[in-house]
Design a protein around this motif. Structure first.
Motif, PDB file in Angstrom:
ATOM      1  N   GLN A  58      10.455   1.349  10.457  1.00 28.44           N
ATOM      2  CA  GLN A  58      10.902   0.119  11.103  1.00 28.44           C
ATOM      3  C   GLN A  58       9.786  -0.923  11.163  1.00 28.44           C
ATOM      4  O   GLN A  58      10.050  -2.106  11.287  1.00 28.44           O
ATOM      5  N   ASN A  59       8.518  -0.448  11.102  1.00 32.83           N
ATOM      6  CA  ASN A  59       7.374  -1.353  11.221  1.00 32.83           C
ATOM      7  C   ASN A  59       6.142  -0.696  10.609  1.00 32.83           C
ATOM      8  O   ASN A  59       6.196   0.446  10.141  1.00 32.83           O
ATOM      9  N   GLU A  60       5.042  -1.415  10.619  1.00 32.02           N
ATOM     10  CA  GLU A  60       3.792  -0.916  10.020  1.00 32.02           C
ATOM     11  C   GLU A  60       3.260   0.323  10.735  1.00 32.02           C
ATOM     12  O   GLU A  60       2.662   1.197  10.112  1.00 32.02           O
ATOM     13  N   THR A  61       3.466   0.406  12.046  1.00 31.21           N
ATOM     14  CA  THR A  61       2.998   1.566  12.820  1.00 31.21           C
ATOM     15  C   THR A  61       3.717   2.831  12.363  1.00 31.21           C
ATOM     16  O   THR A  61       3.087   3.872  12.151  1.00 31.21           O
ATOM     17  N   GLU A  62       5.030   2.737  12.206  1.00 27.87           N
ATOM     18  CA  GLU A  62       5.788   3.890  11.720  1.00 27.87           C
ATOM     19  C   GLU A  62       5.393   4.246  10.294  1.00 27.87           C
ATOM     20  O   GLU A  62       5.288   5.424   9.954  1.00 27.87           O
ATOM     21  N   LEU A  63       5.161   3.243   9.469  1.00 25.38           N
ATOM     22  CA  LEU A  63       4.736   3.500   8.095  1.00 25.38           C
ATOM     23  C   LEU A  63       3.424   4.284   8.079  1.00 25.38           C
ATOM     24  O   LEU A  63       3.270   5.235   7.317  1.00 25.38           O
ATOM     25  N   GLU A  64       2.510   3.909   8.929  1.00 29.69           N
ATOM     26  CA  GLU A  64       1.229   4.615   9.013  1.00 29.69           C
ATOM     27  C   GLU A  64       1.435   6.069   9.445  1.00 29.69           C
ATOM     28  O   GLU A  64       0.811   6.973   8.892  1.00 29.69           O
ATOM     29  N   LEU A  65       2.323   6.293  10.410  1.00 25.56           N
ATOM     30  CA  LEU A  65       2.641   7.663  10.841  1.00 25.56           C
ATOM     31  C   LEU A  65       3.210   8.478   9.677  1.00 25.56           C
ATOM     32  O   LEU A  65       2.817   9.631   9.451  1.00 25.56           O
ATOM     33  N   ILE A  66       4.142   7.885   8.947  1.00 24.81           N
ATOM     34  CA  ILE A  66       4.771   8.569   7.806  1.00 24.81           C
ATOM     35  C   ILE A  66       3.732   8.892   6.739  1.00 24.81           C
ATOM     36  O   ILE A  66       3.663  10.020   6.241  1.00 24.81           O
ATOM     37  N   ARG A  67       2.919   7.919   6.382  1.00 23.09           N
ATOM     38  CA  ARG A  67       1.924   8.116   5.323  1.00 23.09           C
ATOM     39  C   ARG A  67       0.894   9.185   5.712  1.00 23.09           C
ATOM     40  O   ARG A  67       0.527  10.024   4.893  1.00 23.09           O
ATOM     41  N   ASP A  68       0.452   9.164   6.975  1.00 23.38           N
ATOM     42  CA  ASP A  68      -0.496  10.188   7.441  1.00 23.38           C
ATOM     43  C   ASP A  68       0.127  11.578   7.383  1.00 23.38           C
ATOM     44  O   ASP A  68      -0.500  12.539   6.942  1.00 23.38           O
ATOM     45  N   GLY A  74       0.562  17.393   2.184  1.00 18.67           N
ATOM     46  CA  GLY A  74       0.222  17.654   0.792  1.00 18.67           C
ATOM     47  C   GLY A  74       1.018  16.866  -0.227  1.00 18.67           C
ATOM     48  O   GLY A  74       0.900  17.115  -1.424  1.00 18.67           O
ATOM     49  N   PHE A  75       1.811  15.915   0.223  1.00 20.01           N
ATOM     50  CA  PHE A  75       2.554  15.079  -0.714  1.00 20.01           C
ATOM     51  C   PHE A  75       1.658  13.980  -1.253  1.00 20.01           C
ATOM     52  O   PHE A  75       0.787  13.481  -0.553  1.00 20.01           O
ATOM     53  N   LYS A  76       1.902  13.605  -2.500  1.00 18.25           N
ATOM     54  CA  LYS A  76       1.158  12.506  -3.115  1.00 18.25           C
ATOM     55  C   LYS A  76       1.734  11.189  -2.599  1.00 18.25           C
ATOM     56  O   LYS A  76       2.953  10.984  -2.613  1.00 18.25           O
ATOM     57  N   LEU A  77       0.879  10.305  -2.137  1.00 22.54           N
ATOM     58  CA  LEU A  77       1.336   9.021  -1.619  1.00 22.54           C
ATOM     59  C   LEU A  77       1.670   8.062  -2.746  1.00 22.54           C
ATOM     60  O   LEU A  77       0.934   7.956  -3.724  1.00 22.54           O
ATOM     61  N   SER A  78       2.782   7.384  -2.593  1.00 24.03           N
ATOM     62  CA  SER A  78       3.208   6.343  -3.521  1.00 24.03           C
ATOM     63  C   SER A  78       3.196   5.017  -2.784  1.00 24.03           C
ATOM     64  O   SER A  78       3.117   4.975  -1.558  1.00 24.03           O
ATOM     65  N   LYS A  79       3.299   3.951  -3.531  1.00 26.64           N
ATOM     66  CA  LYS A  79       3.273   2.626  -2.932  1.00 26.64           C
ATOM     67  C   LYS A  79       4.570   2.367  -2.159  1.00 26.64           C
ATOM     68  O   LYS A  79       5.671   2.553  -2.689  1.00 26.64           O
TER      69      LYS A  79
END
Length: 111
Positions: A58-68, A74-79
């Motif tokens: 929903q926002n940048e904070t949630e995106l950061e939680l998901i990416r971390d 162990g998943f490879k991060l994509s853009k």
């Protein structure tokens, strides 16, 4: 007088270990894109769709939680990319689709 509409109040993500957190985001509004083997054979290289899980922030904070959480799991991060007013974090590969499917939860959407 203009009519007011109630904004949908979204539940906050739990403070949890990475795997339960990813499952929570997936269950809330994640979705899966799967490869159609028949269309792949018919169209060859023109058929570009593959195995993909999409987690919606929903926002940048949630995106950061998901990416971390993805990185810790162990998943490879994509853009990530914007879609309307939300941010999509894709996770590519058949293994990712299987991991989220094995979590025993149904996604919000299935394309």
């Amino acid at each position: 007088m203009p009519r007011r509409t109630k904004k949908k109040v979204l539940e906050s993500p739990p403070e949890a270990a990475p795997e339960p957190l990813l499952r929570w985001f997936f269950k809330r509004n994640g979705y899966v894109r799967v490869l159609n083997e028949q269309r792949k054979q018919e169209l060859g290289d023109k058929y570009r769709k593959g195995w993909e899980v999409r987690l919606v922030a929903q926002n940048e904070t949630e995106l950061e939680l998901i990416r971390d959480a993805l990185e810790e799991t162990g998943f490879k991060l994509s853009k990530s990319f914007p879609k309307h007013i939300r941010i999509i974090q894709p996770v590519y590969g058949k293994a990712a689709v299987e991991w989220f499917s094995m979590a025993g939860i149904e996604p919000a959407n299935d394309l």
